[in-house]
Design an enzyme around this catalytic site. Structure first.
Site, PDB file in Angstrom:
ATOM      1  N   SER A  15       0.874  -1.175   0.000  1.00 27.05           N
ATOM      2  CA  SER A  15       0.000   0.000   0.000  1.00 27.05           C
ATOM      3  C   SER A  15       0.909   1.222   0.000  1.00 27.05           C
ATOM      4  O   SER A  15       2.077   1.132   0.370  1.00 27.05           O
ATOM      5  CB  SER A  15      -0.937  -0.015   1.210  1.00 27.05           C
ATOM      6  OG  SER A  15      -0.214  -0.204   2.408  1.00 27.05           O
ATOM      7  N   ASP A  21      -0.609  15.342  15.188  1.00 25.86           N
ATOM      8  CA  ASP A  21       0.395  16.222  15.793  1.00 25.86           C
ATOM      9  C   ASP A  21      -0.162  17.634  15.857  1.00 25.86           C
ATOM     10  O   ASP A  21      -0.968  18.020  15.013  1.00 25.86           O
ATOM     11  CB  ASP A  21       1.679  16.203  14.960  1.00 25.86           C
ATOM     12  CG  ASP A  21       2.536  14.998  15.284  1.00 25.86           C
ATOM     13  OD1 ASP A  21       2.530  14.569  16.453  1.00 25.86           O
ATOM     14  OD2 ASP A  21       3.201  14.477  14.371  1.00 25.86           O
ATOM     15  N   GLU A  43       1.336   5.562   0.707  1.00 31.54           N
ATOM     16  CA  GLU A  43       0.823   6.803   1.312  1.00 31.54           C
ATOM     17  C   GLU A  43       1.254   8.003   0.481  1.00 31.54           C
ATOM     18  O   GLU A  43       2.405   8.093   0.047  1.00 31.54           O
ATOM     19  CB  GLU A  43       1.364   6.949   2.741  1.00 31.54           C
ATOM     20  CG  GLU A  43       0.853   8.218   3.419  1.00 31.54           C
ATOM     21  CD  GLU A  43       1.478   8.435   4.782  1.00 31.54           C
ATOM     22  OE1 GLU A  43       1.184   7.658   5.703  1.00 31.54           O
ATOM     23  OE2 GLU A  43       2.250   9.407   4.917  1.00 31.54           O
ATOM     24  N   PHE A  99      13.122  14.234  10.082  1.00 29.73           N
ATOM     25  CA  PHE A  99      11.810  13.647  10.341  1.00 29.73           C
ATOM     26  C   PHE A  99      11.928  12.550  11.410  1.00 29.73           C
ATOM     27  O   PHE A  99      11.131  12.486  12.363  1.00 29.73           O
ATOM     28  CB  PHE A  99      11.266  13.102   9.019  1.00 29.73           C
ATOM     29  CG  PHE A  99       9.862  12.575   9.089  1.00 29.73           C
ATOM     30  CD1 PHE A  99       8.909  13.183   9.906  1.00 29.73           C
ATOM     31  CD2 PHE A  99       9.477  11.478   8.319  1.00 29.73           C
ATOM     32  CE1 PHE A  99       7.606  12.692   9.965  1.00 29.73           C
ATOM     33  CE2 PHE A  99       8.188  10.981   8.377  1.00 29.73           C
ATOM     34  CZ  PHE A  99       7.251  11.584   9.195  1.00 29.73           C
TER      35      PHE A  99
END
Ligand code: FAD
Length: 288
Positions: free
Chosen positions: A7, A101, A9, A210
């Site tokens: 999958s 967040d 994103e 990140f």
């Protein structure tokens, strides 16, 4: 080695050029027959409308199953549930349900006065409708807030008890990190699928930043390898090799599903998928 189910994103585009990039990315990866593709929801709820539009467009024109990310940030319960209802009315009933967040510059998550206080409340409310397939976040390296609260394994168990169907993990650098987490989840009695999240690294400076912000542990050897590769102009090669090896290790350890964080840059993800035996099956023809 049996090829994994994959999958992908994506994040929603903020301008016309980015829209083309997103659509190009979807087209490039669609032939790999993903289980679903997902579209993120900007930190602080900042991309609410963009997420909705991107989700609706991909759903309508690609023929792929689309999962919409949804967070609790900056919205009342009724506003958040109205957004979920909007997804359902557009035919999208897969949701990645997150606490989210806070907006940039705000250190801690503060619930909206009438909002969901945490991911559990959101999951429960979505599950109560009986309309959604609910995916949630999971953290093989400890989430920055887990030390002050509950262990990530215990918390994940509560998410499944609240009605989640599958977990997608934060990215990590070593397969062992995932296996330790999976074993701990097994021990805690979690029997629902936990799919590793994989970040193909297009840009080490960005990925490093990140990782530091979300609690992903950076092994020294990874840092060293990217430093050397950058000096030799070989960062792309290293990124492809590391990502392919990580995925192979995961598959050898019994993993059957992988979730790729594409950052709307499909090339590396596609190369890694091909190396894992995930090859094109169909052409995306239904383009508007
Ligand atoms: P949770 O899992 O609910 O909380 C994280 C950890 O904090 C828990 O494991 C637990 O240890 C601790 N904790 C939290 N609340 C409590 C409590 N009440 N009591 C005790 N312990 C607690 N962010 C976005 O803004 N938009 C996105 O689209 C997005 N997509 C993501 C997709 C995936 C697959 C993942 C893994 C993360 C994504 N994020 C996104 C980031 C996510 O919003 C942040 O990691 C956020 O800080 C936590 O959200 P969560 O729902 O996973 O949190």
């Amino acid at each position: 080695m049996t090829p994994p189910a994959v999958s992908f994103e994506f994040f929603p585009p903020k301008n016309l050029e980015a829209s083309f990039r997103l659509w190009d990315s979807v087209q490039a990866l669609a032939p790999l027959d993903p289980r679903f593709v997902s579209v993120t929801y900007g930190a602080g709820g900042t991309t609410r409308d963009l997420t909705r539009d991107a989700v609706a467009t991909i759903h309508k024109h690609s023929g792929l199953k689309v999962a919409a990310h949804l967070t609790c940030v900056n919205a009342s319960k009724s506003e958040t549930l109205a957004i979920a209802e909007g997804f359902a009315q557009a035919g999208v009933t897969d949701i990645v349900a997150l606490r989210g967040d806070p907006p940039k510059g705000e250190g801690r998550f503060t619930p909206h006065p009438d909002g969901f206080r945490d991911s559990l409340e959101l999951i429960e409310a979505l599950a109560e409708t009986g309309r959604f397939t609910i995916r949630v976040g999971a953290y093989p390296d400890p989430h920055p807030e887990s030390a002050a609260g509950m262990s990530d394994v215990e918390w994940l168990k509560r998410k499944f008890d609240a009605g989640a169907h599958e977990a997608l993990t934060q990215f990590f650098f070593e397969a062992e990190t995932f296996f330790r987490f999976r074993d701990a989840c097994d021990k805690a009695g979690i029997d629902k699928p936990i799919t590793p999240g994989v970040l193909p690294i297009e840009n080490w400076t960005g990925a490093r930043k990140f990782a530091l912000s979300c609690g992903t542990v950076i092994p020294q050897w990874v840092d060293d390898a990217f430093e050397t590769a950058a000096r030799d102009g070989r960062s792309d090669l290293l990124a492809t090799a590391l990502c392919t090896e990580l995925c192979s290790d995961l598959i050898e350890g019994g993993v059957e599903r992988l979730h790729f964080y594409t950052l709307n840059r499909p090339e590396l993800t596609r190369d890694v998928c091909h190396a894992l035996g995930v090859t094109p099956r169909a052409k995306l023809e239904n383009v508007a």
